[in-house]
Design a protein around this motif. Structure first.
Motif, PDB file in Angstrom:
ATOM      1  N   SER A 153       8.326 -22.293  -5.367  1.00 16.45           N
ATOM      2  CA  SER A 153       9.094 -21.132  -5.805  1.00 16.45           C
ATOM      3  C   SER A 153       8.607 -19.905  -5.058  1.00 16.45           C
ATOM      4  N   PRO A 154       9.074 -19.685  -3.812  1.00 18.04           N
ATOM      5  CA  PRO A 154       8.559 -18.610  -2.980  1.00 18.04           C
ATOM      6  C   PRO A 154       8.703 -17.245  -3.626  1.00 18.04           C
ATOM      7  N   ILE A 155       7.741 -16.386  -3.302  1.00 19.93           N
ATOM      8  CA  ILE A 155       7.801 -14.996  -3.737  1.00 19.93           C
ATOM      9  C   ILE A 155       8.504 -14.220  -2.643  1.00 19.93           C
ATOM     10  N   GLY A 156       9.611 -13.644  -2.906  1.00 22.86           N
ATOM     11  CA  GLY A 156      10.408 -13.015  -1.858  1.00 22.86           C
ATOM     12  C   GLY A 156      10.118 -11.543  -1.663  1.00 22.86           C
ATOM     13  N   GLY A 157      10.400 -11.080  -0.436  1.00 25.50           N
ATOM     14  CA  GLY A 157      10.448  -9.661  -0.141  1.00 25.50           C
ATOM     15  C   GLY A 157       9.158  -8.908  -0.315  1.00 25.50           C
ATOM     16  N   GLY A 158       7.995  -9.591  -0.283  1.00 24.28           N
ATOM     17  CA  GLY A 158       6.740  -8.888  -0.417  1.00 24.28           C
ATOM     18  C   GLY A 158       6.503  -8.351  -1.818  1.00 24.28           C
ATOM     19  N   ALA A 159       7.190  -8.897  -2.819  1.00 24.82           N
ATOM     20  CA  ALA A 159       7.044  -8.417  -4.186  1.00 24.82           C
ATOM     21  C   ALA A 159       5.607  -8.616  -4.664  1.00 24.82           C
ATOM     22  N   SER A 160       5.094  -7.666  -5.421  1.00 25.32           N
ATOM     23  CA  SER A 160       3.730  -7.763  -5.933  1.00 25.32           C
ATOM     24  C   SER A 160       3.640  -8.901  -6.936  1.00 25.32           C
ATOM     25  N   ALA A 161       2.576  -9.682  -6.815  1.00 28.67           N
ATOM     26  CA  ALA A 161       2.421 -10.814  -7.725  1.00 28.67           C
ATOM     27  C   ALA A 161       0.980 -11.265  -7.722  1.00 28.67           C
TER      28      ALA A 161
ATOM     29  N   PRO B   2      -2.721 -24.138  -3.700  1.00 31.67           N
ATOM     30  CA  PRO B   2      -3.192 -22.750  -3.736  1.00 31.67           C
ATOM     31  C   PRO B   2      -2.195 -21.789  -3.098  1.00 31.67           C
ATOM     32  N   ASP B   3      -1.991 -20.665  -3.749  1.00 30.74           N
ATOM     33  CA  ASP B   3      -1.194 -19.586  -3.176  1.00 30.74           C
ATOM     34  C   ASP B   3      -2.037 -18.746  -2.226  1.00 30.74           C
ATOM     35  N   LEU B   4      -3.316 -18.637  -2.542  1.00 28.86           N
ATOM     36  CA  LEU B   4      -4.229 -17.767  -1.806  1.00 28.86           C
ATOM     37  C   LEU B   4      -5.547 -18.487  -1.576  1.00 28.86           C
TER      38      LEU B   4
ATOM     39  N   ALA C 182      -1.236 -25.720   3.201  1.00 30.30           N
ATOM     40  CA  ALA C 182      -0.253 -25.610   4.281  1.00 30.30           C
ATOM     41  C   ALA C 182       0.505 -24.283   4.265  1.00 30.30           C
ATOM     42  N   TYR C 183       0.826 -23.774   3.082  1.00 31.42           N
ATOM     43  CA  TYR C 183       1.570 -22.514   2.981  1.00 31.42           C
ATOM     44  C   TYR C 183       0.810 -21.451   2.194  1.00 31.42           C
ATOM     45  N   ALA C 184      -0.486 -21.627   2.058  1.00 30.53           N
ATOM     46  CA  ALA C 184      -1.288 -20.613   1.370  1.00 30.53           C
ATOM     47  C   ALA C 184      -1.438 -19.374   2.236  1.00 30.53           C
ATOM     48  N   GLU C 185      -1.566 -18.242   1.585  1.00 32.85           N
ATOM     49  CA  GLU C 185      -1.961 -17.017   2.284  1.00 32.85           C
ATOM     50  C   GLU C 185      -3.473 -17.063   2.469  1.00 32.85           C
ATOM     51  N   LEU C 186      -3.933 -16.719   3.658  1.00 42.74           N
ATOM     52  CA  LEU C 186      -5.357 -16.768   3.985  1.00 42.74           C
ATOM     53  C   LEU C 186      -5.905 -15.353   4.110  1.00 42.74           C
ATOM     54  N   ILE C 187      -7.005 -15.098   3.433  1.00 40.46           N
ATOM     55  CA  ILE C 187      -7.665 -13.794   3.521  1.00 40.46           C
ATOM     56  C   ILE C 187      -9.140 -14.026   3.826  1.00 40.46           C
ATOM     57  N   PHE C 188      -9.585 -13.474   4.952  1.00 35.55           N
ATOM     58  CA  PHE C 188     -10.977 -13.591   5.366  1.00 35.55           C
ATOM     59  C   PHE C 188     -11.654 -12.239   5.171  1.00 35.55           C
ATOM     60  N   MET C 189     -12.780 -12.266   4.476  1.00 39.49           N
ATOM     61  CA  MET C 189     -13.452 -11.032   4.100  1.00 39.49           C
ATOM     62  C   MET C 189     -14.856 -11.011   4.692  1.00 39.49           C
TER      63      MET C 189
ATOM     64  N   ALA D  18      -0.684  -9.398  -2.738  1.00 39.55           N
ATOM     65  CA  ALA D  18       0.541  -8.837  -3.306  1.00 39.55           C
ATOM     66  C   ALA D  18       1.398  -8.161  -2.246  1.00 39.55           C
ATOM     67  N   GLY D  19       0.766  -7.697  -1.153  1.00 45.99           N
ATOM     68  CA  GLY D  19       1.512  -7.048  -0.085  1.00 45.99           C
ATOM     69  C   GLY D  19       2.058  -7.992   0.961  1.00 45.99           C
ATOM     70  N   ARG D  20       1.737  -9.279   0.847  1.00 47.48           N
ATOM     71  CA  ARG D  20       2.223 -10.259   1.829  1.00 47.48           C
ATOM     72  C   ARG D  20       3.668 -10.644   1.543  1.00 47.48           C
ATOM     73  N   GLN D  21       4.404 -10.991   2.602  1.00 47.27           N
ATOM     74  CA  GLN D  21       5.766 -11.529   2.461  1.00 47.27           C
ATOM     75  C   GLN D  21       5.684 -13.022   2.730  1.00 47.27           C
ATOM     76  N   ARG D  22       5.854 -13.818   1.697  1.00 43.28           N
ATOM     77  CA  ARG D  22       5.722 -15.272   1.824  1.00 43.28           C
ATOM     78  C   ARG D  22       7.071 -15.887   2.199  1.00 43.28           C
ATOM     79  N   ARG D  23       7.078 -16.611   3.326  1.00 42.48           N
ATOM     80  CA  ARG D  23       8.344 -17.109   3.868  1.00 42.48           C
ATOM     81  C   ARG D  23       8.482 -18.620   3.762  1.00 42.48           C
ATOM     82  N   PHE D  24       7.401 -19.350   3.732  1.00 43.44           N
ATOM     83  CA  PHE D  24       7.454 -20.812   3.606  1.00 43.44           C
ATOM     84  C   PHE D  24       8.325 -21.465   4.663  1.00 43.44           C
TER      85      PHE D  24
END
Length: 255
Positions: A15-23, A196-198, A217-224, A244-250
């Protein structure tokens, strides 16, 4: 948007999160890296970094609960970690056993379900007993599922799943043509949780290191850049804000 206030995600990969919506992500996975470097920078024994890293785990769990994350998976001990010195492996397993014995009631009170993936049978008997006790005690909790990846390797997990499907095919329970991405997914150790989403990795390293390879495969990756023992609520909230600022396209086009 101020930190500490994130709307909930409506779903994961299906269930993709569209348009960069905060989540808020449903499932966050963390590669906890940097304990040794943290200790060496302070001229302390490596075990001191692992102890401080255990404190960061507690902060991470509390923040995940506060923000509404439903699944938190931590890369606690990789299959490659067995190559470390006998002393460090012993210190790590003793520390894990200590925290399971003394902190599991606190986790249970928070509504946390503890799960283990990987090959926990490779550890000594006392640790296996503590893990079994913790999983049994928290089995029906629903606030947060905390999964520890212990003696875990993503490639090995995929091989095990493929072997299981091959055995089913040889036994006539399935046909090779019936094997799909879904059937392989269902043969993984994580089959009963969302992907995982993130995925967060600390210490500035930018790789997955054999962690949840299929699932990410479609997780957002954040390296800190922060070392894991210095990871706390503010760092977790920063990662959630960036997610929350990412645009998930899958694989699809942007909305």
């Amino acid at each position: 948007m101020p930190l500490g206030s994130f709307p909930r995600s409506e779903g994961t990969v299906s269930s993709p999160i569209g348009g960069g919506a905060s989540a808020v992500p449903v499932h966050v996975a963390v590669i906890m890296d940097g304990n040794g470097r943290w200790a060496r920078a302070r001229r302390l024994p490596v075990i001191a970094g692992h102890r401080q890293g255990a404190e960061s785990v507690q902060k991470c769990v509390r923040t995940a609960i506060q923000q509404g994350v439903r699944y938190l998976t931590l890369y606690a001990f990789s299959s490659e970690n067995w190559r470390r010195s006998t002393k460090e492996v012993g210190d790590l397993t003793s520390l894990l056993r200590f925290y399971l014995r003394h902190k599991i009631n606190e986790l249970h009170g928070q509504g946390v379900r503890l799960r283990v993936i990987g090959e926990p049978e490779r550890f000594e008997g006392p640790l296996r007993e503590e893990l079994h006790r913790a999983e049994t005690l928290t089995l029906h909790n629903t606030t947060l599922t905390l999964t520890l990846a212990l003696s875990y390797g993503g490639r090995a997990e995929i091989v095990q799943a493929a072997r299981r499907l091959a055995e089913d095919a040889v036994a006539g329970r399935i046909t090779p043509d019936s094997i799909t991405e879904n059937t392989l997914h269902d043969a993984l150790q994580t089959a009963d949780m969302p992907d995982p989403d993130l995925v967060i990795r600390t210490s500035g390293e930018c790789r997955l290191s054999n962690f949840l390879l299929w699932q990410s495969a479609y997780a957002e990756l954040i390296f800190m850049d922060v070392l894991w023992p210095d990871f706390g609520e503010s760092e977790f909230l920063d990662a959630l804000s960036r997610f929350a600022g990412r645009q998930r396209r899958f694989g699809g086009r942007p909305a």
